[in-house]
Design an enzyme around this catalytic site. Structure first.
Site, PDB file in Angstrom:
ATOM      1  CG  LEU A  35     -15.345   1.398   9.549  1.00 18.89           C
ATOM      2  CD1 LEU A  35     -15.678   2.317   8.838  1.00 18.89           C
ATOM      3  CD2 LEU A  35     -15.930  -0.136   8.767  1.00 18.89           C
ATOM      4  CG  ASP A  36      -9.932  -3.340   9.046  1.00 18.16           C
ATOM      5  OD1 ASP A  36     -10.020  -4.079  10.102  1.00 18.16           O
ATOM      6  OD2 ASP A  36     -10.047  -4.140   7.965  1.00 18.16           O
ATOM      7  NE  ARG A  37      -3.628   4.298  11.848  1.00 15.73           N
ATOM      8  CZ  ARG A  37      -3.019   4.641  12.935  1.00 15.73           C
ATOM      9  NH1 ARG A  37      -2.723   3.760  13.849  1.00 15.73           N
ATOM     10  NH2 ARG A  37      -2.330   5.842  13.113  1.00 15.73           N
ATOM     11  CB  THR A  71     -11.797   0.367   6.034  1.00 15.26           C
ATOM     12  OG1 THR A  71     -11.000  -1.024   5.870  1.00 15.26           O
ATOM     13  CG2 THR A  71     -13.366   0.386   5.649  1.00 15.26           C
ATOM     14  NE  ARG A  85      -7.929  -5.629   3.978  1.00 14.40           N
ATOM     15  CZ  ARG A  85      -7.090  -5.430   5.103  1.00 14.40           C
ATOM     16  NH1 ARG A  85      -7.635  -5.002   6.330  1.00 14.40           N
ATOM     17  NH2 ARG A  85      -5.985  -5.473   4.893  1.00 14.40           N
TER      18      ARG A  85
END
Length: 250
Positions: free
Chosen positions: A76-78, A80, A179
């Site tokens: 997961l993105d930092r 998110t 996104r």
């Protein structure tokens, strides 16, 4: 459940365990934490907390391990938050990676959009290209050389004060898919600095995208070593941004 652990420096940390059995865990990654460490960030990451937790339980003895260390399977993105899968052994890691690759683990997200998408519910098809140098992606409605197909399903749950709470189900898993794809249909995520509406983000005082990996559902085959998980659904607690912007949602 919240578990208290100690990081490598002995500092107290909290680890959220949403599901655990003999082979795997489902963890909750908070906003701001990396899944894996990288050269640009020296601070601890979720993998460190996973290892510390399993060591404290006595399930992981790094000094006895020749090659395998418990590992997290999905990124997961930092900025998110939400559910991530972790394997305790090599066979489970291989099987989880295969199930993810073959779309046999359904991933559902909650997000806040700064505009209402074209329909109340839809399955969007498009094509995705990643620019590795800038770590951004471009979406096209038509096939192009180097672009890969993406499928994003969404459902509007509630609308309030110009914002839209939506449930997103991924049928493919590409970088920044939710996104970029929602921005492509003119319904960007609130707080998204790369693909979102800067003015609206500033007016809402948001510094990160409002996106949570909210639910995982397992669909292994009958002969899988994880067949016992067939139909199992793991759901996270509602992220804080839901009651903040949609107080009547439950």
């Amino acid at each position: 459940r919240q578990m208290c652990i100690r990081d490598r420096q002995g500092n107290a940390e909290s680890l959220s365990v949403c599901y655990e059995d003999a082979h795997l865990l489902v963890l909750y990654k908070p906003i701001g934490m990396l899944v894996h460490s990288d050269a640009g960030h020296a601070d601890h990451c979720l993998v460190d907390n996973l290892h510390a937790y399993l060591q404290q339980k006595g399930d992981y003895h790094p000094e006895q391990e020749q090659s395998f260390a418990p590992a997290i399977c999905n990124r997961l993105d930092r900025n998110t938050e939400g559910l991530v899968l972790a394997a305790k052994d090599a066979a489970t890691l291989r099987e989880l990676n295969r199930l993810i690759r073959e779309n046999r683990i359904q991933k559902t997200y909650l997000c806040v959009l700064t505009a209402t998408p074209p329909k109340q519910t839809d399955i969007l098809h498009a094509y995705h290209w990643k620019d590795a140098k800038t770590n951004t992606v471009t979406i096209s409605d038509h096939p192009k050389a180097g672009y890969r197909e993406i499928i994003t399903e969404y459902r509007v749950l509630q609308q309030q004060n110009g914002l839209c709470l939506a449930e997103i189900t991924l049928h493919t898993g590409r970088t920044h898919q939710i996104r970029a794809h929602m921005a492509h249909v003119h319904a960007p995520l609130a707080g998204d600095s790369k693909y979102g509406d800067r003015r609206k983000n500033e007016s809402l005082h948001l510094k990160h995208q409002l996106l949570c990996a909210y639910q995982l559902q397992f669909h292994p085959e009958a002969d899988s070593c994880l067949a016992y998980l067939n139909g199992k659904t793991v759901t996270a607690p509602l992220p804080d941004f839901v009651p903040r912007f949609f107080p009547t949602f439950s």
